[in-house]
Design an enzyme around this catalytic site. Structure first.
Site, PDB file in Angstrom:
ATOM      1  N   HIS A 110     -37.630 -19.049 -10.414  1.00  0.00           N
ATOM      2  CA  HIS A 110     -36.616 -18.086 -11.352  1.00  0.00           C
ATOM      3  C   HIS A 110     -35.600 -18.666 -11.729  1.00  0.00           C
ATOM      4  CE1 HIS A 110     -33.747 -18.084  -7.864  1.00  0.00           C
ATOM      5  NE2 HIS A 110     -34.996 -17.808  -7.148  1.00  0.00           N
ATOM      6  N   ASP A 111     -35.080 -18.434 -13.178  1.00  0.00           N
ATOM      7  CA  ASP A 111     -33.786 -18.770 -13.847  1.00  0.00           C
ATOM      8  C   ASP A 111     -33.922 -20.539 -14.094  1.00  0.00           C
ATOM      9  OD1 ASP A 111     -32.242 -16.349 -13.530  1.00  0.00           O
ATOM     10  OD2 ASP A 111     -32.689 -16.834 -11.185  1.00  0.00           O
ATOM     11  N   GLY A 158     -35.586 -22.490  -7.823  1.00  0.00           N
ATOM     12  CA  GLY A 158     -34.650 -21.472  -8.533  1.00  0.00           C
ATOM     13  C   GLY A 158     -33.455 -22.468  -9.194  1.00  0.00           C
TER      14      GLY A 158
END
Length: 262
Positions: A121-122, A139
């Protein structure tokens, strides 16, 4: 009309360009958009709020757009954005972002992403990168343009990898890696500049000499980190032609949040 295999399941609300090709047993969700010329091979799952650009090649058994592997995630409509002309090989997994960051996992253009790569994520992945087999990006990782991540390498969350960096096989990256450097190992160490890569991208001898000078100031002169930053910033006055490379290094060092590998 898109070329969708009879066994594939494509939600009626998904938006596929007219020449998209979807292979057998793939599943595409309601909030997915796929651009012109992209091919999706067999047994892929593309879900979530996922935007995929043009002329991407997505090989079999990929999972794109699944929710983040983050216990704080509470169902927010976060996104995965993939640019154009990327090659995404078998068994890759890319997750959407989280509300605690920008909310978007971004993959740029013209990246070569090999089998079993995980992008969490991200993550913000630039353009023209190479991620070798089993590279794992945790992440919030940021990877600059033209970087190469070696096979079985792990990048710790929140780390930044500068442009034109090369990490060797099984590298354990837990600190930021400045632009142009070659690193490897566990613990990670810097072995010099990515000279061969720079030559292949058309860097002149003068540009490479300036990059080597920045490497010496950071790693060979015994300077503190603050003094090395000052010395590198001062190079721009003496070498206006190398200003772009110097500014890239100065900006990266100023933004380093986990300390740089030294």
């Amino acid at each position: 009309m898109p070329d969708i295999h009879a066994t594939a399941i494509v939600h009626p609300d998904a938006e596929l360009a007219d020449d998209v090709c979807v292979g057998p047993y793939s599943v595409i969700g309601a909030n997915v958009k796929i651009g012109a010329g992209t091919t999706v091979a067999a047994h892929c799952v593309i879900e979530g709020h996922t935007r995929i650009g043009a002329e991407n090649r997505i090989f079999q058994f990929c999972s794109l757009g699944a929710i983040p592997q983050d216990k704080k995630y509470a169902g927010e409509p976060t996104e995965l954005q993939i640019g154009d002309r990327n090659t995404i090989r078998e068994f890759c997994s890319f997750n959407t972002g989280t509300a605690q960051d920008v909310g978007v996992t971004r993959i740029g253009n013209d990246n070569w992403i090999m089998a079993y790569v995980h992008i969490a994520h991200d993550v913000q992945l630039g353009d023209q990168t190479i991620l070798a087999n089993n590279a794992t990006l945790a992440g919030h990782v940021q990877v600059g343009d033209w970087a190469i991540i070696g096979g079985l390498s792990g990048i710790h969350q929140f780390c930044k990898i500068g442009a034109h960096v090369m990490t060797g096989f099984q590298s354990h990256v837990s600190q930021d890696v400045p632009p142009y450097m070659t690193v490897s190992g566990n613990p990670l160490s810097v072995h010099g500049c990515n000279v061969e890569g720079l030559k292949r991208r058309g860097f002149s001898a003068e540009r490479i000499a300036r990059i080597r000078q920045m490497h010496r100031l950071l790693y060979r002169e015994g300077l503190t980190f603050a003094k090395a930053q000052e010395a590198i910033a001062a190079l721009s006055a003496a070498d206006p032609q190398g200003q772009q490379d110097i500014e890239r290094m100065v900006s990266f060092l100023a933004a380093a949040s986990r300390g740089i590998v030294r």
